[in-house]
Design a protein around this motif. Sequence first.
Motif, short mmCIF file in Angstrom:
data_model
loop_
_atom_site.label_atom_id
_atom_site.label_comp_id
_atom_site.label_asym_id
_atom_site.label_seq_id
_atom_site.Cartn_x
_atom_site.Cartn_y
_atom_site.Cartn_z
N VAL A 50 -28.01 -14.68 -31.09
CA VAL A 50 -27.44 -15.09 -29.62
C VAL A 50 -28.28 -16.35 -29.28
CG1 VAL A 50 -27.30 -14.54 -27.35
CG2 VAL A 50 -25.94 -13.07 -28.94
N GLY A 51 -29.71 -16.16 -29.50
CA GLY A 51 -30.55 -17.33 -28.98
C GLY A 51 -30.29 -18.75 -29.78
N MET A 52 -30.16 -18.25 -30.99
CA MET A 52 -29.85 -19.59 -32.04
C MET A 52 -28.34 -20.35 -31.49
SD MET A 52 -32.26 -19.69 -34.18
CE MET A 52 -31.97 -21.13 -35.68
N ALA A 53 -27.52 -19.64 -31.16
CA ALA A 53 -26.30 -20.00 -30.94
C ALA A 53 -26.19 -20.54 -29.57
CB ALA A 53 -25.16 -18.74 -30.82
N PHE A 54 -27.05 -20.13 -28.49
CA PHE A 54 -27.50 -20.65 -27.22
C PHE A 54 -27.88 -21.80 -27.41
CE2 PHE A 54 -29.64 -20.99 -23.37
CZ PHE A 54 -28.90 -20.35 -22.26
N GLN A 55 -28.93 -22.15 -28.01
CA GLN A 55 -29.50 -23.44 -28.07
C GLN A 55 -28.67 -24.58 -28.63
OE1 GLN A 55 -32.53 -24.36 -26.63
NE2 GLN A 55 -31.65 -26.39 -27.15
N ILE A 56 -27.84 -24.20 -29.81
CA ILE A 56 -27.03 -24.99 -30.45
C ILE A 56 -26.00 -25.33 -29.51
CG2 ILE A 56 -25.46 -25.19 -32.21
CD1 ILE A 56 -27.09 -23.40 -34.06
N LYS A 75 -35.46 -21.93 -33.27
CA LYS A 75 -35.91 -20.56 -33.31
C LYS A 75 -37.05 -20.30 -32.23
CE LYS A 75 -38.03 -16.92 -35.98
NZ LYS A 75 -38.71 -16.41 -37.35
N ARG A 76 -38.30 -21.05 -32.41
CA ARG A 76 -39.50 -20.83 -31.72
C ARG A 76 -39.30 -21.23 -30.37
NH1 ARG A 76 -43.05 -23.32 -36.69
NH2 ARG A 76 -43.80 -21.15 -37.68
N LYS A 77 -38.40 -22.23 -30.05
CA LYS A 77 -38.27 -22.64 -28.69
C LYS A 77 -37.37 -21.88 -27.80
CE LYS A 77 -37.39 -27.03 -26.34
NZ LYS A 77 -38.32 -27.05 -25.34
N THR A 78 -36.28 -21.31 -28.55
CA THR A 78 -35.45 -20.70 -27.53
C THR A 78 -35.00 -19.45 -28.15
OG1 THR A 78 -34.38 -22.84 -26.87
CG2 THR A 78 -32.93 -21.00 -26.61
N ALA A 79 -34.71 -19.20 -29.30
CA ALA A 79 -34.20 -17.79 -29.82
C ALA A 79 -35.14 -16.68 -29.71
CB ALA A 79 -33.64 -18.17 -31.42
#
Length: 317
Positions: free
Chosen positions: A203-209, A168-172
């Motif tokens: 979307v950001g969480m899904a993007f990083q996963i 969350k902190r790094k990407t989302a």
Amino acid sequence: MKLTDIFWPFRSDMNYIERELDRAIDTKESVLQKASSHLLKAGGKRIRPVFVLLGGKFGTYDIERLKLVAVPLELIHMATLVHDDVIDDAELRRGKMTVKSKWDNRIAMYTGDYILARALMMVAELPNPQIHKILSRAMVDLCIGEIEQIRDLNNWEQNLRHYLRRIKRKTALLIAISCQLGAIAADAPAYVVRQLYAYGYNVGMAFQITDDILDFTGSEQTLGKPAGSDLRQGNITLPALYAYHRSPDAARFRTLAEENRVDEMIQAIRQGEGIDVARRLANRYLARAAQALEGLPDNRSKDALLKIARFIGERQF
């Protein structure tokens, strides 16, 4: 589906943002100019500026105003990449030499600092305290996320909550505020701002996963770096966590981890269930992202946001 197809209706404004990125890093100091340009020309999806512009479509759209958010957010993202490459001792990014490998660590760190400073100078032209507060808070969280990643290097005892909070902190977060700040800069209604933030976060969480999945399933050619790079650097992501804690063959995998047999760990992850588990979680975040858009006005921007979510669920690079 390709991102370029989704972005096509907005190509003129995105070309303008690209030129503004070039202008933003311009300096008479030759080393900083060359290093910053090298990073900029390495490419990238430019997904954060796109989200700013799409968020702006829900209010009074003004590219001259929106660029003061779109360009700084991409510059902040670029600065974190330069610093990441120093920390990770990375030689390649997107298939090209990193700033630290082409020059050295000192040049890379100062280049990242310079790009970050240019971002702050540009966003300061917006006389909206709310934008500055949101951006400042996000940058603090970004730094905390980086420290958490360093702390959790090679820490196999971390749990899912640690992993999700870190990404969350790094990407989302940066993706979420891209949608949010675009809407704020365009004076969109408050409920639109809230829903766009929720969309961007999910979307950001899904993007990083999905990124973490591709690190195991992608090839060096598509990734621009060796497969399994995260694991080799000690960054333990969801597919690896599942293999260590929850998989039917967890005992064997723990032995591989204790003996640092990375190639065998990568093979075990590719053959195990962890990738499917991670993909299902990413799809749940994408479903929430689509749900966040349900109450928003129907327009071309909303359609593009839904298509981007689908692209993230299907992407192979």
